[in-house]
Design a protein around this motif. Structure first.
Motif, PDB file in Angstrom:
ATOM      1  N   LEU B  24      16.426 -63.675  56.897  1.00 21.04           N
ATOM      2  CA  LEU B  24      15.463 -64.415  56.157  1.00 21.04           C
ATOM      3  C   LEU B  24      15.898 -66.312  56.154  1.00 21.04           C
ATOM      4  O   LEU B  24      14.990 -66.870  56.400  1.00 21.04           O
ATOM      5  CB  LEU B  24      15.427 -64.268  54.691  1.00 21.04           C
ATOM      6  N   ARG B  25      17.165 -66.578  56.113  1.00 14.16           N
ATOM      7  CA  ARG B  25      17.494 -68.079  56.306  1.00 14.16           C
ATOM      8  C   ARG B  25      17.450 -68.245  57.830  1.00 14.16           C
ATOM      9  O   ARG B  25      17.432 -69.687  57.852  1.00 14.16           O
ATOM     10  CB  ARG B  25      18.657 -68.088  55.649  1.00 14.16           C
ATOM     11  N   ALA B  26      17.318 -67.532  58.762  1.00 15.87           N
ATOM     12  CA  ALA B  26      17.755 -67.970  60.046  1.00 15.87           C
ATOM     13  C   ALA B  26      16.429 -68.918  60.380  1.00 15.87           C
ATOM     14  O   ALA B  26      15.402 -68.410  60.342  1.00 15.87           O
ATOM     15  CB  ALA B  26      17.731 -66.700  61.019  1.00 15.87           C
ATOM     16  N   PRO B  27      16.752 -70.114  60.976  1.00 13.37           N
ATOM     17  CA  PRO B  27      15.660 -70.802  61.677  1.00 13.37           C
ATOM     18  C   PRO B  27      14.779 -70.083  62.525  1.00 13.37           C
ATOM     19  O   PRO B  27      15.400 -69.464  63.435  1.00 13.37           O
ATOM     20  CB  PRO B  27      16.498 -72.205  62.253  1.00 13.37           C
ATOM     21  N   ALA B  28      13.549 -70.283  62.433  1.00 15.94           N
ATOM     22  CA  ALA B  28      12.739 -69.604  63.484  1.00 15.94           C
ATOM     23  C   ALA B  28      12.613 -70.528  64.717  1.00 15.94           C
ATOM     24  O   ALA B  28      12.372 -71.836  64.624  1.00 15.94           O
ATOM     25  CB  ALA B  28      11.297 -69.509  62.759  1.00 15.94           C
ATOM     26  N   LEU B  76      15.965 -78.303  60.670  1.00 22.68           N
ATOM     27  CA  LEU B  76      16.781 -79.487  60.265  1.00 22.68           C
ATOM     28  C   LEU B  76      17.808 -78.958  59.238  1.00 22.68           C
ATOM     29  O   LEU B  76      17.868 -78.236  58.699  1.00 22.68           O
ATOM     30  CB  LEU B  76      15.986 -80.627  59.541  1.00 22.68           C
ATOM     31  N   PRO B  77      19.163 -79.534  59.536  1.00 24.51           N
ATOM     32  CA  PRO B  77      20.256 -78.908  58.633  1.00 24.51           C
ATOM     33  C   PRO B  77      20.022 -79.029  57.212  1.00 24.51           C
ATOM     34  O   PRO B  77      19.321 -80.100  56.795  1.00 24.51           O
ATOM     35  CB  PRO B  77      21.455 -79.751  59.163  1.00 24.51           C
ATOM     36  N   HIS B 232      -1.675 -76.079  59.695  1.00 21.23           N
ATOM     37  CA  HIS B 232      -1.224 -77.097  59.263  1.00 21.23           C
ATOM     38  C   HIS B 232       0.299 -77.105  58.940  1.00 21.23           C
ATOM     39  O   HIS B 232       0.703 -76.317  58.130  1.00 21.23           O
ATOM     40  CB  HIS B 232      -1.995 -77.769  58.077  1.00 21.23           C
ATOM     41  N   ALA B 233       1.201 -77.968  59.398  1.00 20.67           N
ATOM     42  CA  ALA B 233       2.432 -77.932  59.060  1.00 20.67           C
ATOM     43  C   ALA B 233       3.063 -79.086  59.035  1.00 20.67           C
ATOM     44  O   ALA B 233       2.641 -80.186  59.885  1.00 20.67           O
ATOM     45  CB  ALA B 233       3.191 -76.955  59.929  1.00 20.67           C
ATOM     46  N   SER B 234       4.159 -79.546  58.298  1.00 25.07           N
ATOM     47  CA  SER B 234       4.879 -80.705  58.297  1.00 25.07           C
ATOM     48  C   SER B 234       6.337 -80.576  57.956  1.00 25.07           C
ATOM     49  O   SER B 234       6.825 -79.609  57.009  1.00 25.07           O
ATOM     50  CB  SER B 234       4.217 -81.824  57.820  1.00 25.07           C
ATOM     51  N   ILE B 235       7.309 -81.480  58.314  1.00 19.96           N
ATOM     52  CA  ILE B 235       8.729 -81.720  57.788  1.00 19.96           C
ATOM     53  C   ILE B 235       8.983 -82.937  57.552  1.00 19.96           C
ATOM     54  O   ILE B 235       8.565 -83.834  58.221  1.00 19.96           O
ATOM     55  CB  ILE B 235       9.613 -81.155  58.893  1.00 19.96           C
ATOM     56  N   PRO B 304      15.576 -82.074  53.711  1.00 16.00           N
ATOM     57  CA  PRO B 304      14.561 -81.818  54.570  1.00 16.00           C
ATOM     58  C   PRO B 304      13.804 -80.814  53.882  1.00 16.00           C
ATOM     59  O   PRO B 304      14.464 -79.909  53.582  1.00 16.00           O
ATOM     60  CB  PRO B 304      15.177 -81.586  55.980  1.00 16.00           C
ATOM     61  N   VAL B 305      12.577 -80.954  53.992  1.00 17.09           N
ATOM     62  CA  VAL B 305      11.430 -79.659  53.377  1.00 17.09           C
ATOM     63  C   VAL B 305      10.544 -79.765  54.445  1.00 17.09           C
ATOM     64  O   VAL B 305       9.850 -80.593  55.244  1.00 17.09           O
ATOM     65  CB  VAL B 305      11.087 -80.147  52.160  1.00 17.09           C
TER      66      VAL B 305
END
Lengths: 339, 466
Positions: B24-28, B76-77, B232-235, B304-305
């Motif tokens: 679940l935590r693995a970055p896509a 991002l870490p 729509h997406a953002s970090i 980061p979010v």
């Protein structure tokens, strides 16, 4: 029984914002080998605009599309741009990019002029060379000039420019004025089959003739037209956000919000009409939004031609078309009885 | 029992042995594939002159190899995942928002509500839209709170635990009800009719008086969504100097930065917006949506979010196409020439203004069609309702009015027994024609497109049906 019909619809559409300023800026840097970098604040949203801009810069510098690298969409590194909106990128950002390339080229001409023993205004670019107008055998490789500009003259060839479409404010009482710098025009013709027992409509073929001024890249124009038509088919026949009585959406997912898939797409024939706009970069205008404008109108006219039913509210679902066919039959039966 | 193929057995075993939480935590992220570095450049990209070449796009190669980095592919870490709590009620006053239970959940790092937004309003013309609703809900897709958690699943669970107390207000869903004077202000202090436009040319009364026949029709269009493949997406991520970087799907970063600066109360010099390659815009990504939310959550959490809209959010919480009700009255000569046209457009503006002003203007100017009409009166209104906000969408009102003017054109052709192609050729704008705003038009090719399409289609001149 399936009944065939055909319908025609034409349209006009403006380029850029309605009166409001919508400028673009651009920076062109010519590298020491004659290749170039374009900095632009616009965003690639899948339409291919960065490739169009590269082609415009390449044309101005007499180099190839692949010789231009485009850096885009970063507020720290790229100049201001109004963005990927209002079918404005080819025309507005394209004009800015062309003007920026022209300025950078001007520096190369100043460097090349004494070498070719002519004045700068007697020079032109062609196939990665700078040459004397009318005497193409007198030429220097653009890379040699760019390298010399930096290394000998100390003048790195960098140009920047801005462009904003010319408009005139509208009179608040009558709406008279010049809201847009230019417009494009198009006609689409649809051929459909309507099943008169179910009301189901199948779009068989759409022939689209579009004006975009000079097509900077005909393949990307065709891509835009095909994409626009798929949106138009959905708008005409299927797509609709529905609400319950309390104002909440009831079909906010792709299971219940029906839109065309590749299997629903008709055969699409794209034609680009001969056109040149002297105010656009190399005669270009734009094509993004206009491609989806006349599709629904053409399909609805084809339905009318096929079964004589005028559907006046979109989407023309099978239910609506069938209701129209039934009402028309009832009307005809009444006339026969009365007669 | 049927024996499973070896590949299936191996795949299932792999899934079982994996730590589910880690999964679940693995970055896509797109899997790494070895790239051929000798890139074959298509000839069209290498030729001069460059214009009119069928040059391929450099991003196509990335798309084909699955190497395009969309926001969903970026990690991002230490990054957290955000979810936004949606009102689910079309019109209400917010009495209280209780976030305690959500905040107490393991894995939840930060929670914000509309009251945490420094300047809670934005918009391209009227600044009537909040980042997160704080006092009033204007449509069911409004956000009221947001959570950042270590996984998307925990964030989704946490927003369910936020309790919002509403005082419902009767929603107005019909634009014609909104038009009526007695309907109380939907969006006080703004009037219900928040935009109005008139185009007046010549004398319509005179034109109608001289007409051989007058045609009247009313046409309606529906609300549709852009449906971009990439939602729509953002970090957002802050550096130790208090400088904010946002990776975003925005198609318009200049305006985006201005709105982010305004809502966060942070000077533009401290904000960097990087737009990634966007997976479809069609007008729907010209305004900020998640950006201030992730910025505030990132500030509060110190990490980061990322926030990505779900498909239902894409429908209910981003802009849509304006539904229009269009009344057309057209007077024509015996030969089918348009002598006068009167148009009334009512645009359902939804909960917020967004790009309604532009849509109103373009719809009104274009509503006459690509035809020479000396006597024209077009009037357009845009009104608030408590439905999903309508805004910029490919064509800004043009597909709607085209449906109306071209439907009526065919009705006129049928009634006068003129071929649909002929009646359009007769009325089409020409080089130097004056537009509805009396602009002298150049490079006009309506007739050329009509003839080209007709020829390619095989349109023979017997289209008229009696």
């Amino acid at each position: 029984m399936k009944r065939r019909g055909r319908g025609i619809a034409c349209m006009w559409y403006p380029i850029g914002f309605t009166v409001a300023a919508n400028p673009s800026a651009a920076v062109v840097k010519i590298n020491e080998d004659g290749t170039a970098t374009l900095l632009t604040g616009t965003v690639e949203t899948g339409q291919g605009s960065l490739t169009i801009l590269a082609q415009i810069v390449a044309e101005e510098l007499g180099i190839a599309t692949d010789d231009v690298h485009v850096v885009s969409a970063d507020t720290d590194t790229t100049p201001m741009d109004t963005g990927a909106i209002a079918s404005r990128t080819t025309y507005v950002t394209g004009n800015a990019a062309r003007l920026a390339a022209e300025k950078a080229k001007g520096i190369l001409f100043e460097v090349a002029a004494p070498l070719l023993q002519v004045k700068a205004d007697q020079l032109e670019v062609c196939d990665r060379k700078i040459q004397v107008k009318g005497f193409p055998q007198r030429h220097i490789d653009i890379g040699d000039v760019a390298d010399r500009a930096r290394g000998v003259n100390g003048q790195p060839p960098i140009g920047s420019a801005t462009f904003n479409p010319a408009t005139v404010a509208l009179d608040p009482e009558t709406g008279q004025g010049k809201p847009f710098a230019t417009y494009v025009y198009a006609t689409q013709i649809a051929e459909v089959d309507v099943d008169d027992e179910t009301g189901e409509v199948e779009v068989l073929r759409i022939v689209a003739s579009h004006d975009c001024g000079t097509p900077i890249n005909p393949m990307l124009v065709e891509g835009q037209v095909e994409g626009g038509i798929s949106m138009g088919v959905g708008f005409a026949l299927e797509e609709e956000i529905l609400f319950d009585a309390s104002g909440r959406q009831v079909n906010s997912n792709l299971t219940n919000y029906i839109m065309p898939t590749s299997l629903d797409m008709p055969e699409v024939v794209v034609e680009i009409v001969d056109s040149y706009d002297p105010t656009g970069p190399f005669g270009a205008k734009g094509v993004g939004e206009p491609t989806c404008v006349s599709t629904a109108a053409a399909i609805l006219n084809a339905i009318h031609d096929a079964v004589g039913v005028r559907v006046t509210s979109l989407p023309a679902t099978a239910e609506k078309v069938y209701a129209g066919i039934k009402a028309k039959r009832a009307q005809e039966a009444k006339q026969i009885t009365a007669g | 029992m049927e024996k499973k193929p070896a590949a299936v057995v191996e795949r299932e075993a792999r899934v079982e042995t994996r730590d589910v939480v880690e999964m679940l935590r693995a970055p896509a992220a797109a899997p790494l594939v070895p790239l051929p570095l000798e890139v074959l450049v298509p000839e069209a990209r290498q030729q001069t002159p460059a214009v009119r070449q069928r040059a391929t796009r450099p991003d196509c190669r990335l798309h084909g190899l699955g190497q395009t980095k969309y926001i969903d592919d970026m990690y991002l870490p230490g990054m957290l995942y955000a979810k936004i709590k949606r009102a689910g009620i079309a019109s209400a006053r917010i009495l209280s928002v209780d976030t305690k239970e959500a905040e107490a959940m393991p894995g939840v790092v930060a929670v914000i509500t509309g009251r945490d937004v420094p300047v809670n309003s934005f918009g391209p013309s009227l600044k009537d839209q909040p980042v997160l609703a704080d006092e009033r809900v204007f449509h069911a897709g409004d956000g009221v709170a947001a959570v950042a958690a270590v996984t998307e699943q925990i964030a989704a669970e946490a927003i369910e635990k936020i309790k919002v107390e509403y005082e419902p207000i009767r929603p107005v869903l019909d634009p014609f009800e909104s038009l009526k004077l007695e309907t109380p202000g939907l969006h006080a202090p703004n009037p219900n009719i928040y935009g109005h436009k008139v185009i007046k040319k010549g004398d319509v009364a005179k034109g109608f008086a001289e007409s051989y026949r007058i045609f009247e029709g009313s046409y309606r269009t529906q609300m549709v969504e852009h449906v971009p493949l990439e939602p729509h997406a953002s970090i957002a991520t802050w550096d130790p100097n208090g400088r904010l970087t946002i990776y975003s799907t925005l198609g318009r970063i200049t305006l985006g930065r201005a709105d982010i600066s305004r809502t966060l109360g942070v000077p533009m010099s401290r904000i960097r917006i990087i737009a990634t390659i966007v997976g479809g815009n069609f007008g729907g990504k010209n305004e900020i949506t998640t950006e201030p939310v992730v910025a505030l959550l990132a500030k509060k959490s110190g990490r980061p979010v990322k926030c990505t809209f779900t498909r239902p959010e894409e429908f209910a919480s981003s802009t849509t196409r304006h539904p229009l009700v269009m009344d057309y009255k057209t007077g024509v000569s015996r030969e089918g020439r348009i002598l006068a046209r009167q148009i009334r457009l009512v645009l359902d503006g939804g909960a917020y203004c967004s790009w309604s002003e532009t849509t109103l203007g373009k719809a009104c100017i274009l509503s006459a069609g690509p035809y020479q009409i000396d006597n024209l009166y077009a009037e357009a209104f845009v009104v608030y309702t408590n439905k999903t906000m309508t805004g910029a969408m490919r064509g800004f009102g043009a597909p709607q009015v085209c449906f109306a003017y071209e439907s009526q054109m065919d009705d006129i052709a049928t009634a006068l027994n003129i071929d649909p192609l002929e009646i359009r050729m007769l009325n089409a704008l020409k080089e130097g024609s004056l537009s509805p705003t009396s602009q002298k038009l150049h490079s006009v090719v309506v007739r050329e497109t009509l003839l080209q399409a007709a020829q390619r289609f095989g349109w023979n001149g017997n289209g008229a049906r009696s």
